[in-house]
Design a protein around this motif. Structure first.
Motif, PDB file in Angstrom:
ATOM      1  N   HIS A  56      10.608  26.017  78.998  1.00 50.81           N
ATOM      2  CA  HIS A  56       9.319  25.323  78.940  1.00 50.81           C
ATOM      3  C   HIS A  56       9.475  23.922  79.527  1.00 50.81           C
ATOM      4  CE1 HIS A  56       8.695  28.522  75.954  1.00 50.81           C
ATOM      5  NE2 HIS A  56       7.415  28.414  76.283  1.00 50.81           N
ATOM      6  N   LEU A  57       8.711  23.647  80.566  1.00 53.13           N
ATOM      7  CA  LEU A  57       8.775  22.324  81.181  1.00 53.13           C
ATOM      8  C   LEU A  57       8.211  21.272  80.234  1.00 53.13           C
ATOM      9  CD1 LEU A  57       7.614  23.037  84.839  1.00 53.13           C
ATOM     10  CD2 LEU A  57       9.929  22.634  84.041  1.00 53.13           C
ATOM     11  N   LEU A  58       8.856  20.128  80.204  1.00 53.78           N
ATOM     12  CA  LEU A  58       8.349  19.026  79.392  1.00 53.78           C
ATOM     13  C   LEU A  58       7.146  18.396  80.085  1.00 53.78           C
ATOM     14  CD1 LEU A  58      11.738  17.292  78.441  1.00 53.78           C
ATOM     15  CD2 LEU A  58      10.370  18.851  77.039  1.00 53.78           C
ATOM     16  N   LEU A  59       6.274  17.804  79.296  1.00 55.21           N
ATOM     17  CA  LEU A  59       5.157  17.074  79.875  1.00 55.21           C
ATOM     18  C   LEU A  59       5.668  15.795  80.524  1.00 55.21           C
ATOM     19  CD1 LEU A  59       2.558  17.503  76.997  1.00 55.21           C
ATOM     20  CD2 LEU A  59       2.590  18.678  79.186  1.00 55.21           C
ATOM     21  N   MET A  60       4.885  15.272  81.447  1.00 56.69           N
ATOM     22  CA  MET A  60       5.270  14.039  82.122  1.00 56.69           C
ATOM     23  C   MET A  60       5.326  12.894  81.114  1.00 56.69           C
ATOM     24  SD  MET A  60       3.332  12.286  85.357  1.00 56.69           S
ATOM     25  CE  MET A  60       4.051  13.353  86.578  1.00 56.69           C
ATOM     26  N   SER A  61       6.274  11.994  81.309  1.00 57.46           N
ATOM     27  CA  SER A  61       6.380  10.847  80.404  1.00 57.46           C
ATOM     28  C   SER A  61       5.135   9.972  80.521  1.00 57.46           C
ATOM     29  CB  SER A  61       7.620  10.015  80.739  1.00 57.46           C
ATOM     30  OG  SER A  61       7.437   9.328  81.966  1.00 57.46           O
ATOM     31  N   GLU A  62       4.875   9.252  79.446  1.00 57.74           N
ATOM     32  CA  GLU A  62       3.683   8.401  79.421  1.00 57.74           C
ATOM     33  C   GLU A  62       3.751   7.331  80.506  1.00 57.74           C
ATOM     34  OE1 GLU A  62       1.789   5.606  76.064  1.00 57.74           O
ATOM     35  OE2 GLU A  62       2.121   7.679  75.410  1.00 57.74           O
ATOM     36  N   GLU A  63       4.961   6.842  80.766  1.00 55.85           N
ATOM     37  CA  GLU A  63       5.118   5.802  81.797  1.00 55.85           C
ATOM     38  C   GLU A  63       4.774   6.356  83.188  1.00 55.85           C
ATOM     39  OE1 GLU A  63       7.347   6.578  79.528  1.00 55.85           O
ATOM     40  OE2 GLU A  63       7.287   4.797  78.228  1.00 55.85           O
ATOM     41  N   ASP A  64       5.283   7.542  83.494  1.00 53.80           N
ATOM     42  CA  ASP A  64       4.990   8.141  84.803  1.00 53.80           C
ATOM     43  C   ASP A  64       3.523   8.522  84.924  1.00 53.80           C
ATOM     44  OD1 ASP A  64       7.568   7.842  85.622  1.00 53.80           O
ATOM     45  OD2 ASP A  64       8.192   9.876  85.120  1.00 53.80           O
ATOM     46  N   CYS A  65       2.961   8.994  83.819  1.00 54.74           N
ATOM     47  CA  CYS A  65       1.537   9.350  83.814  1.00 54.74           C
ATOM     48  C   CYS A  65       0.678   8.108  84.081  1.00 54.74           C
ATOM     49  CB  CYS A  65       1.186   9.962  82.455  1.00 54.74           C
ATOM     50  SG  CYS A  65      -0.093  11.226  82.515  1.00 54.74           S
ATOM     51  N   LEU A  66       1.107   6.980  83.511  1.00 53.13           N
ATOM     52  CA  LEU A  66       0.379   5.727  83.723  1.00 53.13           C
ATOM     53  C   LEU A  66       0.469   5.284  85.176  1.00 53.13           C
ATOM     54  CD1 LEU A  66      -1.211   3.371  82.507  1.00 53.13           C
ATOM     55  CD2 LEU A  66       0.970   2.251  81.983  1.00 53.13           C
ATOM     56  N   LEU A  67       1.620   5.523  85.810  1.00 56.55           N
ATOM     57  CA  LEU A  67       1.762   5.176  87.225  1.00 56.55           C
ATOM     58  C   LEU A  67       0.758   5.952  88.077  1.00 56.55           C
ATOM     59  CD1 LEU A  67       5.647   4.987  87.674  1.00 56.55           C
ATOM     60  CD2 LEU A  67       4.011   3.097  87.837  1.00 56.55           C
ATOM     61  N   ILE A  68       0.618   7.254  87.804  1.00 54.79           N
ATOM     62  CA  ILE A  68      -0.338   8.078  88.558  1.00 54.79           C
ATOM     63  C   ILE A  68      -1.756   7.594  88.321  1.00 54.79           C
ATOM     64  CG2 ILE A  68      -1.382  10.381  88.659  1.00 54.79           C
ATOM     65  CD1 ILE A  68       1.335  11.580  88.397  1.00 54.79           C
ATOM     66  N   PHE A  69      -2.093   7.356  87.066  1.00 55.37           N
ATOM     67  CA  PHE A  69      -3.439   6.882  86.730  1.00 55.37           C
ATOM     68  C   PHE A  69      -3.738   5.562  87.444  1.00 55.37           C
ATOM     69  CE2 PHE A  69      -6.143   4.168  84.108  1.00 55.37           C
ATOM     70  CZ  PHE A  69      -7.271   4.969  83.942  1.00 55.37           C
ATOM     71  N   SER A  70      -2.800   4.631  87.377  1.00 54.64           N
ATOM     72  CA  SER A  70      -3.021   3.305  87.972  1.00 54.64           C
ATOM     73  C   SER A  70      -3.157   3.383  89.487  1.00 54.64           C
ATOM     74  CB  SER A  70      -1.864   2.367  87.605  1.00 54.64           C
ATOM     75  OG  SER A  70      -1.782   2.210  86.207  1.00 54.64           O
ATOM     76  N   LYS A  71      -2.365   4.284  90.106  1.00 53.38           N
ATOM     77  CA  LYS A  71      -2.429   4.424  91.564  1.00 53.38           C
ATOM     78  C   LYS A  71      -3.837   4.776  92.018  1.00 53.38           C
ATOM     79  CE  LYS A  71      -0.713   7.372  95.285  1.00 53.38           C
ATOM     80  NZ  LYS A  71       0.160   8.523  95.637  1.00 53.38           N
ATOM     81  N   HIS A  72      -4.514   5.633  91.256  1.00 48.44           N
ATOM     82  CA  HIS A  72      -5.852   6.072  91.648  1.00 48.44           C
ATOM     83  C   HIS A  72      -6.955   5.174  91.090  1.00 48.44           C
ATOM     84  CE1 HIS A  72      -4.562   9.819  93.569  1.00 48.44           C
ATOM     85  NE2 HIS A  72      -3.606   9.828  92.661  1.00 48.44           N
TER      86      HIS A  72
END
Length: 746
Positions: A56-72
């Motif tokens: 089972h793949l782990l979910l993306m870390s909150e820090e990486d998820c924030l990077l994606i959100f901020s980029k957009h």
């Protein structure tokens, strides 16, 4: 058999064990240690296919998820300048629960506003707690849809007509939206531009994503596709490959199906209940070049004409030779696609479809004539009758100039008896966009008539193809015709084919062509000189083919202007089939890149009389050099100079080629040399071991005088060495140790 492999099956949903077992059989014979990796979002698929415990793949870390959100979300603003929004954004990202698509879609939703209240509204929305019946849709995606403007909601919902994984083009979808009246004209924009704006908006919000299959191709993520299907409800119906029948409801308005799974009438019988059907859209995942499908006469002649509310009818790639006269029953039809069919004639009754906006007839090889009364379709905006090489139409219908709203016309044919009247009709088509091919220009009797086409006023054309064709005894008339067809300065691409004038008009090479990016000149056999193309500041690609009157290329090609640096943007230059071309003069200071400071690809083919040297100093950014059948005697470089970008060198049938640059060819990034047919070549570039350290492949053929490799031996990274038909069999004098080189293993 006995090969070691790694096989990856991505995003599998099929739970049929028998199908999986059949696919798996050949892989049982692979070498021990081979692996098959399967990714899926379905636990049942993992259990059925797996031989090891599911990972089972782990979910993306909150820090990486924030990077994606901020980029957009902050792509047009500084994050640190909005500390409050940054705090709210972190809280929103927590609710995305490590899912990158959720973070990306919400970032796209919020990028259009930096209003704190709007961000808080998203954070505190009740949609984060979905009721059970909607639990298959991610809350973040629901929010992205919920806060779409109403016009974008309608356009997105229509996209549920596409099956999961289907690849579509921007122009294709915009025309479908147009036919379904989903585009709202505003300001001075035409509706097609509005549609492109809608499309870009949905891309920015991650509802669409670029597909790897092509530059202008797009698809929807499976979860986005699920969302579209849910919000469209019963109005959109798509028949998937494994469906057995249509479940047609009276509410169904839009229907799509895969062509390869619907051959019998029984699948379509239920359509008789869909009296208000608007879209009939067969689809195909992989489109082979000339593939045709069969459509039953009962469907074409008996069923489709009864669907009187149809707005979209796609019959492309069906083996249809004629339409029934009853096609005129479809009074609301706005979009008719007959491309890639065997259609031979269009019925005159079709000219009563007064609502028709789009008529697609590309690659209809058997179609020679359009209906005489086509000019009655005054709402027509898109008429595509082209092919890669042009159209098979013999002439245009009379009064085509009445189609004053026409935005796209792929081809315009001037036939001999009516050329003067036809060119007058072209004058009326003032709003043409995109690409236009005008063929049969040799049929114009009076050159002054070409002025009537009013090409200088067609400011929305981006690509113009001018084809003369045939033999003419009046080269002066052709020259005046071409001069009178001067396009608007907005033109990006231009092709001139079979022009019989002895000189090109003055506008080709002056400021009026300053926006040209791509230029093709072909089969202009009477021209003795090239125009001053060096003056075109935006020109990136230049292709010159079969100008057999050109003997010498000199200063006139670059432009006689000491201030303007010639060809400053040119990246690709091709000369082909220049049978009489003997001399090529270079201008400018080679220390500053000469006349070609940006050129990355140079291709010379079938120029058998071209003599002299090819000075590489004039092409400082050259990456690829190809010379086929030319009389070039040598490549030269000044001492200490370098070709830093060159990665490929191919030279074939250069019978008089004698040598490479004195002191060696210094190209540290060159990876491949391919030479063939060198009668007089005695040696390869000197110091290959040091000057060509990245060289991985050498292929040598038909070089009878070649005897040995240069002193110092082979480059250290060489992986492939191919020597053929060299009668004096090269003797290698290699002082280096090649036991550990890549070549020793091959």
């Amino acid at each position: 058999m006995g090969k070691k492999f790694l096989f990856v099956l991505d995003d599998v949903w099929n739970e049929n064990y028998i199908t999986w077992d059949v696919l798996r059989c050949p892989f049982k014979f692979g070498m021990h240690g081979s692996r098959i990796i399967v990714t899926t979002r379905n636990e049942g698929v993992a259990s059925m296919m797996g031989t090891l415990p599911t990972h089972h793949l782990l979910l993306m870390s909150e820090e990486d998820c924030l990077l994606i959100f901020s980029k957009h979300a902050f792509k047009n603003a500084d994050v640190s300048a909005n500390p409050t929004l940054e705090v709210i954004g972190k809280q929103i990202v927590k609710k995305c629960k490590g899912l990158p698509l959720a973070a990306k879609s919400l970032g796209g939703l919020l990028c259009s506003t930096l209003n704190i209240d709007e961000w808080e509204k998203i954070l505190e929305s009740d949609i984060w707690e979905l009721p059970d019946k909607e639990s298959t849709i991610l809350p973040a995606l629901w929010l992205s849809y919920y806060y779409l403007p109403q016009h974008l909601k309608r356009c997105f919902a229509y996209c549920s007509i596409f099956p999961k994984g289907y690849v579509f083009e921007r122009s294709e979808l915009v025309l479908l939206w147009l036919a379904e009246d989903l585009l709202q004209s505003k300001n001075k924009k035409i509706v097609e531009e509005v549609g492109e704006e809608y499309f870009d908006n949905l891309i920015s919000r991650s509802f669409f994503q670029h597909s790897s299959t092509g530059f202008n191709c797009f698809t929807m993520h499976d979860l986005i596709s699920d969302l579209a299907k849910f919000v469209s409800g019963e109005f959109c119906l798509r028949l998937e490959e494994d469906d057995n029948s249509f479940n047609i409801l009276t509410k169904t308005r839009h229907l799509s199906y895969m062509r390869n799974c619907c051959n019998g009438f029984e699948k379509f019988e239920a359509l008789q209940e869909a009296r208000y059907l608007r879209s009939f859209l067969p689809l195909q995942r992989v489109q082979l070049w000339s593939e045709r499908f069969q459509m039953l006469d009962k469907v074409l002649h008996d069923l489709l004409p009864t669907l009187r509310c149809l707005r979209v009818l796609n019959l492309s790639r069906y083996d249809i030779r004629q339409l029934p006269n009853s096609i005129s029953n479809l009074k609301h039809l706005r979009y008719l696609n007959l491309s890639w069919t065997s259609i031979e004639k269009l019925p005159d009754t079709m000219c009563t479809l007064y609502s028709l906006q789009t008529l697609l007839l590309s690659h209809c090889e058997a179609l020679a004539h359009l209906p005489t009364n086509l000019g009655r379709l005054t709402n027509l905006r898109h008429l595509d009758i082209g092919d890669i090489g042009g159209t098979n139409l013999e002439k245009m219908p009379p009064q085509i100039g009445k189609l004053k709203d026409l935005q796209m016309l792929s081809d315009f044919v001037l036939d001999k008896p009516n050329a003067r009247n036809d060119i007058l009709e072209l004058k009326e088509l003032k709003h043409l966009h995109g690409t236009l091919r005008i063929s049969g220009l040799q049929n114009i009797v009076y050159a002054v008539d070409a002025l009537e086409a009013n090409m200088r006023e067609k400011k929305s054309l981006t690509h113009l193809i001018l084809e003369f064709g045939g033999y003419t005894e009046d080269s002066q008339k052709d020259r005046e015709v071409l001069n009178n067809l001067q396009p608007h300065s907005n033109l990006k691409e231009l092709t001139i084919d079979s022009y019989r004038g002895t000189r090109f008009p003055g506008w080709l090479g002056d400021h009026s062509s300053s926006n040209l990016v791509h230029l093709d000149i072909a089969k202009c056999t009477n021209c003795c000189f090239l125009p001053p193309l060096g003056h075109l500041p935006s020109l990136r690609e230049l292709h010159i083919d079969e100008l057999n009157g050109v003997v010498s290329i000199g200063p006139e090609f670059y432009g006689n202007d000491a201030i303007i640096k010639p060809f400053k943007s040119l990246q690709i230059l091709e000369f082909k089939n220049m049978r009489r071309w003997q001399e090529w003069s270079y201008v400018g200071d080679n220390k500053e890149g000469g006349a070609f400071p940006s050129l990355s690809r140079l291709h010379l083919e079938d120029c058998p009389k071209l003599m002299g040297i090819l000075p590489l100093d004039y092409f400082p950014m050259l990456q690829s050099l190809t010379v086929l059948n030319a009389n070039i005697e040598s490549l030269t470089m000044s001492q200490g100079s370098i070709c830093p970008k060159m990665s490929s060198l191919k030279m074939y049938d250069c019978w008089n080629f004698v040598c490479f640059p004195d002191g060696g060819l210094h190209a540290p990034n060159l990876t491949a040399i391919d030479i063939d047919g060198y009668t007089n070549l005695r040696s390869l570039p000197e110091h290959m071991d040091t000057l060509l350290r990245s060289l991985e492949s050498i292929s040598i053929g038909l070089c009878p005088e070649l005897e040995s490799f240069p002193e110092g031996g082979l480059p250290p990274e060489l992986k492939s060495l191919n020597i053929r038909s060299c009668k004096n069999s090269l003797q290698t004098e290699c002082n280096g140790d090649y036991k550990n080189s890549p070549l020793s293993k091959s």
